[in-house]
Design a protein around this motif. Structure first.
Motif, PDB file in Angstrom:
ATOM      1  N   SER A  49       0.857  -1.174   0.000  1.00  0.00           N
ATOM      2  CA  SER A  49       0.000   0.000   0.000  1.00  0.00           C
ATOM      3  C   SER A  49       0.897   1.230   0.000  1.00  0.00           C
ATOM      4  CB  SER A  49      -0.891  -0.014   1.244  1.00  0.00           C
ATOM      5  OG  SER A  49      -1.698   1.133   1.288  1.00  0.00           O
ATOM      6  N   VAL A  50       0.712   2.077  -1.018  1.00  0.00           N
ATOM      7  CA  VAL A  50       1.611   3.209  -1.242  1.00  0.00           C
ATOM      8  C   VAL A  50       0.787   4.465  -1.479  1.00  0.00           C
ATOM      9  CG1 VAL A  50       3.499   4.058  -2.694  1.00  0.00           C
ATOM     10  CG2 VAL A  50       3.243   1.598  -2.330  1.00  0.00           C
ATOM     11  N   GLY A  51       1.242   5.584  -0.921  1.00  0.00           N
ATOM     12  CA  GLY A  51       0.605   6.869  -1.204  1.00  0.00           C
ATOM     13  C   GLY A  51       0.619   7.129  -2.711  1.00  0.00           C
ATOM     14  N   PRO A  52      -0.462   7.696  -3.261  1.00  0.00           N
ATOM     15  CA  PRO A  52      -0.629   7.791  -4.719  1.00  0.00           C
ATOM     16  C   PRO A  52       0.327   8.742  -5.434  1.00  0.00           C
ATOM     17  CG  PRO A  52      -2.365   9.002  -3.628  1.00  0.00           C
ATOM     18  CD  PRO A  52      -1.592   8.290  -2.550  1.00  0.00           C
ATOM     19  N   THR A  53       1.001   9.611  -4.717  1.00  0.00           N
ATOM     20  CA  THR A  53       1.859  10.585  -5.389  1.00  0.00           C
ATOM     21  C   THR A  53       3.287  10.092  -5.598  1.00  0.00           C
ATOM     22  OG1 THR A  53       2.423  11.614  -3.271  1.00  0.00           O
ATOM     23  CG2 THR A  53       0.526  12.525  -4.470  1.00  0.00           C
ATOM     24  N   HIS A  54       3.601   8.902  -5.127  1.00  0.00           N
ATOM     25  CA  HIS A  54       4.971   8.402  -5.218  1.00  0.00           C
ATOM     26  C   HIS A  54       5.367   8.058  -6.654  1.00  0.00           C
ATOM     27  CE1 HIS A  54       6.016   8.300  -0.979  1.00  0.00           C
ATOM     28  NE2 HIS A  54       4.782   7.872  -0.743  1.00  0.00           N
ATOM     29  N   LYS A 119       4.510 -10.199 -10.293  1.00  0.00           N
ATOM     30  CA  LYS A 119       3.776  -9.700 -11.453  1.00  0.00           C
ATOM     31  C   LYS A 119       2.552  -8.965 -10.933  1.00  0.00           C
ATOM     32  CE  LYS A 119       1.027 -12.461 -13.568  1.00  0.00           C
ATOM     33  NZ  LYS A 119       0.396 -13.548 -14.292  1.00  0.00           N
ATOM     34  N   LEU A 120       2.304  -7.759 -11.428  1.00  0.00           N
ATOM     35  CA  LEU A 120       1.149  -6.982 -10.986  1.00  0.00           C
ATOM     36  C   LEU A 120      -0.137  -7.681 -11.411  1.00  0.00           C
ATOM     37  CD1 LEU A 120       0.147  -4.361  -9.627  1.00  0.00           C
ATOM     38  CD2 LEU A 120       0.198  -3.289 -11.893  1.00  0.00           C
ATOM     39  N   VAL A 121      -1.008  -7.942 -10.449  1.00  0.00           N
ATOM     40  CA  VAL A 121      -2.293  -8.586 -10.704  1.00  0.00           C
ATOM     41  C   VAL A 121      -3.413  -7.557 -10.724  1.00  0.00           C
ATOM     42  CG1 VAL A 121      -3.981 -10.245  -9.775  1.00  0.00           C
ATOM     43  CG2 VAL A 121      -1.551 -10.770  -9.693  1.00  0.00           C
ATOM     44  N   ASN A 122      -3.313  -6.583  -9.796  1.00  0.00           N
ATOM     45  CA  ASN A 122      -4.366  -5.577  -9.694  1.00  0.00           C
ATOM     46  C   ASN A 122      -3.844  -4.374  -8.923  1.00  0.00           C
ATOM     47  OD1 ASN A 122      -6.871  -4.380  -9.884  1.00  0.00           O
ATOM     48  ND2 ASN A 122      -7.951  -5.884  -8.635  1.00  0.00           N
ATOM     49  N   SER A 123      -4.412  -3.232  -9.218  1.00  0.00           N
ATOM     50  CA  SER A 123      -4.152  -2.052  -8.393  1.00  0.00           C
ATOM     51  C   SER A 123      -5.498  -1.449  -8.031  1.00  0.00           C
ATOM     52  CB  SER A 123      -3.265  -1.033  -9.116  1.00  0.00           C
ATOM     53  OG  SER A 123      -3.885  -0.554 -10.270  1.00  0.00           O
ATOM     54  N   ILE A 124      -5.594  -0.980  -6.807  1.00  0.00           N
ATOM     55  CA  ILE A 124      -6.856  -0.458  -6.293  1.00  0.00           C
ATOM     56  C   ILE A 124      -6.601   0.908  -5.678  1.00  0.00           C
ATOM     57  CG2 ILE A 124      -8.768  -0.843  -4.678  1.00  0.00           C
ATOM     58  CD1 ILE A 124      -7.951  -3.888  -4.805  1.00  0.00           C
ATOM     59  N   ASP A 125      -7.301   1.920  -6.164  1.00  0.00           N
ATOM     60  CA  ASP A 125      -7.204   3.269  -5.613  1.00  0.00           C
ATOM     61  C   ASP A 125      -8.127   3.348  -4.404  1.00  0.00           C
ATOM     62  OD1 ASP A 125      -7.321   5.977  -5.003  1.00  0.00           O
ATOM     63  OD2 ASP A 125      -7.598   6.615  -7.071  1.00  0.00           O
ATOM     64  N   LEU A 126      -7.586   3.707  -3.256  1.00  0.00           N
ATOM     65  CA  LEU A 126      -8.376   3.793  -2.030  1.00  0.00           C
ATOM     66  C   LEU A 126      -8.909   5.208  -1.801  1.00  0.00           C
ATOM     67  CD1 LEU A 126      -6.295   1.544   0.396  1.00  0.00           C
ATOM     68  CD2 LEU A 126      -8.308   0.939  -0.953  1.00  0.00           C
ATOM     69  N   GLY A 127      -9.294   5.869  -2.869  1.00  0.00           N
ATOM     70  CA  GLY A 127      -9.907   7.184  -2.743  1.00  0.00           C
ATOM     71  C   GLY A 127      -8.919   8.316  -2.563  1.00  0.00           C
ATOM     72  N   GLY A 128      -7.718   8.148  -3.070  1.00  0.00           N
ATOM     73  CA  GLY A 128      -6.749   9.233  -3.037  1.00  0.00           C
ATOM     74  C   GLY A 128      -5.750   9.193  -1.909  1.00  0.00           C
TER      75      GLY A 128
END
Length: 191
Positions: A49-54, A119-128
């Motif tokens: 889980s990573v902050g979206p601006t990285h 391998k990337l399976v999915n990415s999910i945005d947690l609302g910013g």
């Protein structure tokens, strides 16, 4: 003992600190991540889980994968340093001896005793606030001298753990019992 409320805090202690790796514009980039965990055994799935601006987020999406590198406690300074500087202005590929596995574009760190190639399976945005990256572990790599009984040896790997809230790094402590075994002693104590 009386309990004290502390609010809705993510106090899961300890948390392993890893260096997530991905390539961007042909260069390896790494960032420390403590919001990381196994979510399934077969197929082996892991989430970070990573902050979206990285800078790393775009790298993971571009390369469709990432690595999870487990730094040892003697790497605490360089691990923390990777979080103090951005890949936008700094070439973090020169900080480590990089290697590549099955996915030829996903960098891993030789100095880390244990590496997971995903391998990337999915990415999910947690609302910013954060973005989840779910990866399928395609291969794991370990230094031969960190294996005991054909398994990774946590004492030899000596991972960095993180205490959320206090923002402190710690080492793994002492062995206290075998999982799915030590609890059998409770039956005799209970009677």
């Amino acid at each position: 003992m009386k309990k004290k409320t502390m609010g809705a805090k993510p106090f899961l202690l300890p948390m392993t600190t890893v260096l997530a790796g991905a390539s961007r514009e042909g260069k390896a980039n790494y960032m420390p991540v403590s919001f990381c965990g196994i979510i399934q055994q077969s197929p082996a799935l892991i989430v970070i889980s990573v902050g979206p601006t990285h800078y790393t987020n775009k790298a993971i999406k571009d390369s469709q994968g990432f690595s999870v590198n487990i730094p040892s406690a003697d790497m605490v300074e360089i691990t923390d340093y990777c979080g103090l500087i951005s890949g936008v202005n700094n070439d973090k590929s020169v900080l480590f001896d990089n290697f590549y596995g099955k996915l030829e574009n996903i960098p891993m760190i030789k100095e880390c005793h244990l590496n997971l190639e995903c391998k990337l399976v999915n990415s999910i945005d947690l609302g910013g606030t954060h973005e989840l990256f779910i990866g399928e572990i395609l291969e794991s790599y370990i230094d031969e001298d960190c294996i005991t009984n054909n398994l990774p040896d946590i004492k030899k790997i000596d991972p960095i753990t993180y205490s959320v809230g206090s923002n402190e790094y710690w080492r793994v402590g002492e062995y206290i019992g075998k999982a799915w075994g030590v609890g059998k002693n409770y039956e005799s104590i209970k009677k």
